[in-house]
Structure formats: structure tokens, C-alpha cells
Design a protein around this motif. Structure first.
Motif, short mmCIF file in Angstrom:
data_model
loop_
_atom_site.label_atom_id
_atom_site.label_comp_id
_atom_site.label_asym_id
_atom_site.label_seq_id
_atom_site.Cartn_x
_atom_site.Cartn_y
_atom_site.Cartn_z
N LEU A 7 0.82 -1.21 0.00
CA LEU A 7 0.00 0.00 0.00
C LEU A 7 0.86 1.26 0.00
CD1 LEU A 7 -2.89 -1.00 2.43
CD2 LEU A 7 -3.07 -0.61 -0.02
N LYS A 8 1.98 1.23 0.74
CA LYS A 8 2.87 2.40 0.75
C LYS A 8 3.47 2.64 -0.64
CE LYS A 8 4.05 2.66 5.62
NZ LYS A 8 5.06 2.56 6.67
N GLU A 9 3.80 1.56 -1.34
CA GLU A 9 4.31 1.70 -2.71
C GLU A 9 3.26 2.34 -3.61
OE1 GLU A 9 5.59 -2.18 -4.00
OE2 GLU A 9 7.19 -2.28 -2.50
N LYS A 10 2.01 1.87 -3.49
CA LYS A 10 0.91 2.44 -4.28
C LYS A 10 0.70 3.90 -3.93
CE LYS A 10 -2.08 -1.54 -5.19
NZ LYS A 10 -3.42 -2.10 -4.94
N MET A 11 0.80 4.23 -2.63
CA MET A 11 0.60 5.59 -2.18
C MET A 11 1.67 6.51 -2.76
SD MET A 11 0.40 7.06 1.74
CE MET A 11 2.11 6.70 2.08
N GLN A 12 2.93 6.06 -2.72
CA GLN A 12 4.02 6.86 -3.26
C GLN A 12 3.88 7.05 -4.76
OE1 GLN A 12 7.43 4.70 -1.80
NE2 GLN A 12 7.36 5.68 0.20
N LEU A 13 3.45 6.00 -5.46
CA LEU A 13 3.24 6.10 -6.90
C LEU A 13 2.11 7.08 -7.21
CD1 LEU A 13 4.05 5.05 -9.73
CD2 LEU A 13 2.31 3.27 -9.43
N GLU A 27 -5.65 12.58 -4.08
CA GLU A 27 -6.84 12.03 -3.45
C GLU A 27 -6.67 10.52 -3.24
OE1 GLU A 27 -7.02 13.86 -6.28
OE2 GLU A 27 -7.88 15.74 -5.55
N ILE A 28 -6.14 9.84 -4.24
CA ILE A 28 -5.91 8.40 -4.15
C ILE A 28 -4.84 8.12 -3.09
CG2 ILE A 28 -5.03 6.37 -5.40
CD1 ILE A 28 -6.36 7.59 -7.93
N ALA A 29 -3.78 8.91 -3.08
CA ALA A 29 -2.72 8.74 -2.08
C ALA A 29 -3.26 8.91 -0.67
CB ALA A 29 -1.59 9.73 -2.35
N LEU A 30 -4.15 9.88 -0.48
CA LEU A 30 -4.76 10.11 0.84
C LEU A 30 -5.64 8.94 1.24
CD1 LEU A 30 -5.19 12.01 3.24
CD2 LEU A 30 -7.10 13.02 1.97
N GLU A 31 -6.41 8.40 0.29
CA GLU A 31 -7.26 7.24 0.59
C GLU A 31 -6.40 6.04 1.01
OE1 GLU A 31 -10.16 4.13 -1.73
OE2 GLU A 31 -10.09 6.18 -2.48
N ILE A 32 -5.30 5.82 0.31
CA ILE A 32 -4.40 4.71 0.64
C ILE A 32 -3.77 4.94 2.01
CG2 ILE A 32 -2.29 3.48 -0.02
CD1 ILE A 32 -3.09 4.08 -2.97
N LYS A 33 -3.41 6.19 2.31
CA LYS A 33 -2.84 6.51 3.62
C LYS A 33 -3.82 6.18 4.73
CE LYS A 33 -0.83 10.17 6.38
NZ LYS A 33 -0.86 11.57 6.69
#
Length: 186
Positions: free
Chosen positions: A102-108, A116-122
């Protein structure tokens, strides 16, 4: 509890009652964490709910809430692998790997300016960390019990007594009492 049913195509659901069939995870004293974990499992592992494959199946598939448009289209072997991973996740076994992914997806997402997607993943990462940090109770019992704990804080000269009431494995209430320590009390 969160329950994963024992069917050809297992489903995930909420329940308060424990039966002889299915796998149960919990109890969760915080219903918000339980609900978030439930939706996280459906999203990360593609585990279907009883309502996932209904008249809205195509929509659920398009928004990644279902592994296929219909139950007949599900690759059962792949789906059962995901169910096994979901069960391990709910037991807290593969959370570090999931958090890393999930952190990899968030950074990407952040790198691609999809904030918005990064915040949802966080938020998903925080839910995982909070739920497995706080939820250490895993009792499936058919009897009631009370737990009494006494903690002494010598620095503040106080004693805290905590009473947990457990009914059939579910924490039904928690009471805590704080007293100042007096020589005559001990």
C-alpha cells in the motif's frame, strides 16, 4: 465479528452470532474499525459480500468491488487464494507485507499527483495499523467472564482498577476506577 463463510465461493459478512460454520475474526470493540476492516478486505482481496453480486454486479465489478461480473465468471482457484490471504490478514499475519504494498501504491499515486488516491491509501494504512495494534482480543467462547486488572502508579500515587465484562467472547462493557493511594487502603 467478521465472518468468512464456508461455501464454494466464500463470502464476507458481519455477524454477532457464532455458528459452527465459517471463520470468525474479532470481536471488535470498535465497530468503526470493524466496518473499515471489512471494506478493506473486500477492496484489497476482492472478497465478495452477500450483496456484491446482485443486480448491481456490473457496477461493482467496474469499481473493483467484485472480482467478476457474475459468480460464474469467478476464477475459483485464484479467488480461494485471495480468501486464504484475507483470513491471514484478519489474523494479523501478513499485515506488514500489505502495508508495504500500500505504501508503494501511495508513493506512486503521489508521484503521479493523484493526491486524493494517495490520501485514501494513507487512510487504509492507518486503519490497518490501528486495528491490529488495538485489537488483541480473539475469544470465541460460549461462557461469560469478568476480568479485573489493578494498576498502580507510584509517581502520581494512584491506583486504577479496570473491569471488563465479557459475554460469550464479546466485550460488553469496560469500567475503570481511579483511587488515590493511602496507607490505610493497602
Amino acid at each position: 465479528y467478521i465472518k468468512i463463510t464456508e461455501e464454494k465461493i466464500p463470502k464476507i459478512t458481519f455477524t454477532r452470532k457464532i455458528t459452527k460454520t465459517g471463520d470468525y475474526f474479532g470481536p471488535y470493540t470498535n465497530s468503526e474499525i470493524r466496518r473499515e476492516l471489512f471494506f478493506l478486505v473486500t477492496k484489497i482481496f476482492g472478497i465478495i459480500t452477500k450483496s456484491t453480486n446482485s443486480s448491481k454486479s456490473t457496477l461493482n465489478y467496474q469499481i473493483a468491488m467484485s472480482p467478476a461480473r457474475t459468480l460464474d465468471e469467478i476464477n475459483i482457484e485464484e479467488y480461494n487464494k485471495n480468501v486464504k490471504l484475507a483470513k491471514e490478514f484478519l489474523l494479523g499475519k501478513n499485515t506488514k507485507e500489505i502495508i508495504l504494498k500500500l505504501k508503494e501504491k501511495m508513493q506512486l499515486a503521489s508521484k503521479n499527483e493523484n493526491y486524493e488516491i494517495a490520501l485514501e491509501i494513507k487512510k487504509q494504512i492507518e486503519i490497518i495499523e490501528n486495528s491490529f495494534e488495538k485489537q488483541k482480543v480473539d475469544l470465541i467462547k460460549k461462557h461469560d467472564q469478568d476480568i479485573i486488572a489493578l494498576i498502580e502508579n507510584k509517581i502520581e500515587n494512584k491506583v486504577v482498577i479496570v473491569i471488563l465484562n465479557i459475554s460469550k467472547g464479546t466485550i460488553t462493557s469496560k469500567k475503570d476506577y481511579t483511587f488515590e493511594i493511602y496507607e490505610s487502603l493497602l
